[in-house]
Design a protein around this motif. Structure first.
Motif, PDB file in Angstrom:
ATOM      1  N   VAL A  86       0.759  -1.186  -0.201  1.00  0.00           N
ATOM      2  CA  VAL A  86      -0.141   0.148   0.019  1.00  0.00           C
ATOM      3  C   VAL A  86       1.043   1.253  -0.006  1.00  0.00           C
ATOM      4  O   VAL A  86       0.520   2.110  -0.556  1.00  0.00           O
ATOM      5  CB  VAL A  86      -0.993  -0.101   1.343  1.00  0.00           C
ATOM      6  CG1 VAL A  86      -1.874   1.571   1.126  1.00  0.00           C
ATOM      7  CG2 VAL A  86      -2.011  -1.027   1.038  1.00  0.00           C
ATOM      8  N   GLU A  87       1.785   1.059   0.919  1.00  0.00           N
ATOM      9  CA  GLU A  87       2.800   2.316   0.855  1.00  0.00           C
ATOM     10  C   GLU A  87       3.494   2.679  -0.418  1.00  0.00           C
ATOM     11  O   GLU A  87       3.592   3.802  -0.862  1.00  0.00           O
ATOM     12  CB  GLU A  87       3.939   2.191   1.888  1.00  0.00           C
ATOM     13  CG  GLU A  87       3.206   2.352   3.459  1.00  0.00           C
ATOM     14  CD  GLU A  87       4.148   1.914   4.622  1.00  0.00           C
ATOM     15  OE1 GLU A  87       4.181   2.457   5.612  1.00  0.00           O
ATOM     16  OE2 GLU A  87       4.900   0.992   4.328  1.00  0.00           O
ATOM     17  N   SER A  89       2.447   1.722  -3.380  1.00  0.00           N
ATOM     18  CA  SER A  89       1.382   2.051  -4.111  1.00  0.00           C
ATOM     19  C   SER A  89       0.996   3.606  -4.028  1.00  0.00           C
ATOM     20  O   SER A  89       0.786   4.434  -4.967  1.00  0.00           O
ATOM     21  CB  SER A  89       0.000   1.342  -4.223  1.00  0.00           C
ATOM     22  OG  SER A  89      -0.963   2.047  -4.800  1.00  0.00           O
ATOM     23  N   ASP A  90       1.238   4.219  -2.879  1.00  0.00           N
ATOM     24  CA  ASP A  90       1.099   5.535  -2.632  1.00  0.00           C
ATOM     25  C   ASP A  90       2.221   6.499  -3.100  1.00  0.00           C
ATOM     26  O   ASP A  90       1.801   7.684  -3.496  1.00  0.00           O
ATOM     27  CB  ASP A  90       0.804   5.658  -1.230  1.00  0.00           C
ATOM     28  CG  ASP A  90      -0.335   5.341  -0.410  1.00  0.00           C
ATOM     29  OD1 ASP A  90      -1.130   5.069  -1.314  1.00  0.00           O
ATOM     30  OD2 ASP A  90      -0.579   5.112   0.627  1.00  0.00           O
ATOM     31  N   ARG A 251       8.717  10.629  -2.428  1.00  0.00           N
ATOM     32  CA  ARG A 251       7.895  11.210  -1.869  1.00  0.00           C
ATOM     33  C   ARG A 251       7.502  12.872  -2.085  1.00  0.00           C
ATOM     34  O   ARG A 251       6.284  13.143  -1.877  1.00  0.00           O
ATOM     35  CB  ARG A 251       8.367  11.401  -0.272  1.00  0.00           C
ATOM     36  CG  ARG A 251       8.675   9.946   0.338  1.00  0.00           C
ATOM     37  CD  ARG A 251       9.121   9.577   1.711  1.00  0.00           C
ATOM     38  NE  ARG A 251       8.991   8.417   2.305  1.00  0.00           N
ATOM     39  CZ  ARG A 251       9.896   7.668   2.199  1.00  0.00           C
ATOM     40  NH1 ARG A 251      11.161   8.054   1.730  1.00  0.00           N
ATOM     41  NH2 ARG A 251       9.874   6.280   2.587  1.00  0.00           N
ATOM     42  N   ASP A 256       0.520  15.711  -1.966  1.00  0.00           N
ATOM     43  CA  ASP A 256      -0.923  16.189  -2.303  1.00  0.00           C
ATOM     44  C   ASP A 256      -0.858  17.351  -3.386  1.00  0.00           C
ATOM     45  O   ASP A 256      -1.946  17.399  -4.042  1.00  0.00           O
ATOM     46  CB  ASP A 256      -1.821  16.201  -1.224  1.00  0.00           C
ATOM     47  CG  ASP A 256      -1.844  14.811  -0.186  1.00  0.00           C
ATOM     48  OD1 ASP A 256      -1.586  13.885  -1.117  1.00  0.00           O
ATOM     49  OD2 ASP A 256      -2.182  15.013   0.865  1.00  0.00           O
ATOM     50  N   LYS A 259      -0.188  15.730  -7.082  1.00  0.00           N
ATOM     51  CA  LYS A 259      -0.859  14.634  -7.609  1.00  0.00           C
ATOM     52  C   LYS A 259      -2.101  15.153  -8.294  1.00  0.00           C
ATOM     53  O   LYS A 259      -2.331  14.666  -9.325  1.00  0.00           O
ATOM     54  CB  LYS A 259      -1.062  13.588  -6.593  1.00  0.00           C
ATOM     55  CG  LYS A 259      -0.064  12.964  -6.095  1.00  0.00           C
ATOM     56  CD  LYS A 259      -0.209  11.598  -5.124  1.00  0.00           C
ATOM     57  CE  LYS A 259      -0.628  10.682  -6.104  1.00  0.00           C
ATOM     58  NZ  LYS A 259      -1.045   9.244  -5.212  1.00  0.00           N
TER      59      LYS A 259
END
Length: 274
Positions: A86-87, A89-90, A251, A256, A259
């Protein structure tokens, strides 16, 4: 008639119980040798893409946005082994978020960077202008190290003026007379951004994120992010080839604030790899 001893030896040989020690050793080391051979071939292929005279990896000039996205994902898998799926994928950047620059045919050296920037800007003259808001550049160039960032600043100085200063946003500036990198405190760069207009900022991912988080680097006017990807050092390493630079870059790119804008038609943000 086969004697009992011969029969036992024949059985042992067919079952693999008894065999030549040298043969066993050769069989046990065969996979390792094959693996080493494959690794050497892969390294040779990677080396063929490097132009050490120019200090660049020519691979990035050949990859479109989908190949770049795949390449970034491979690097994430390599260096993000301590992260969950999940990490990871983020931290993934989609192909739709990356601008295809394969039409650029010049070598991706520092002397060609200004022309590259003008090529992929709707209005090249805008690169020489700074937004009225202080600390709000229209362009961010991301480098792997402070000294490299200083080189980039010099390369894009043609866009600089009294009203549009190219900002060095990294932890070290140019070498001193004794060949030591002078470290720059974040407070100095905060003060710079608060008091000067700058259209172009050049920095490392960690320092850029620090300046964004403390509010001194404003993203309201940002139109493009350029990653200094082609450059390699004397050890044949680029910004994507080391965990200490690749993971902070990943990162940074998926913040946000970025993206949503990569695919926003009304207020688009271009992500380019040079």
């Amino acid at each position: 008639m086969v004697r009992p001893l011969h029969r036992a030896l024949a059985y042992a040989g067919s079952a693999g119980i008894m065999s030549n020690p040298k043969k066993r050793a050769a069989e046990s080391t065969a996979p390792a040798k094959q693996s080493k051979k494959r690794k050497t071939k892969s390294q040779q292929q990677d080396d063929e893409l490097l132009d050490m005279e120019l200090g660049i990896n020519t691979l990035f000039s050949r990859m479109d946005n989908q190949l770049l996205a795949d390449h970034l994902a491979q690097k994430l898998s390599r260096f993000g082994g301590d992260l969950s799926s999940v990490e990871l994928s983020d931290l993934t950047v989609s192909a739709n978020s990356i601008r295809d620059t394969t039409e650029w045919k010049e070598t991706r050296t520092l002397d060609h960077l200004p022309d590259f920037m003008e090529k992929f800007v709707d209005n090249p003259a805008s690169l020489s202008k700074a937004p009225k808001k202080k600390g709000a550049p229209h362009t961010l160039i991301v480098a792997g190290a402070g000294l490299r960032a200083a080189d980039i600043v010099r390369a894009v100085r043609k866009f600089s003026s009294k009203e549009n200063v190219v900002a060095k946003l990294c932890r070290s500036r140019m070498l001193t007379s004794r060949q030591f990198a002078k470290h720059v405190k974040v407070d100095e760069q905060v003060a710079f951004l608060q008091n000067r207009k700058s259209g172009i900022g050049v920095g490392t991912p960690a320092r850029l994120m620090e300046l964004i988080d403390n509010g001194s680097l404003v993203l309201d006017k940002l139109h493009r992010i350029i990653v200094d990807a082609s450059h390699v050092d004397q050890k044949k390493r680029g910004v994507l080839d080391m965990k200490d630079t690749m993971m902070p870059l990943a990162r940074f790119l998926v913040r946000d604030e970025f993206k949503e804008r990569y695919v926003d038609e009304k207020k688009p943000l271009s992500l380019l790899f040079y």
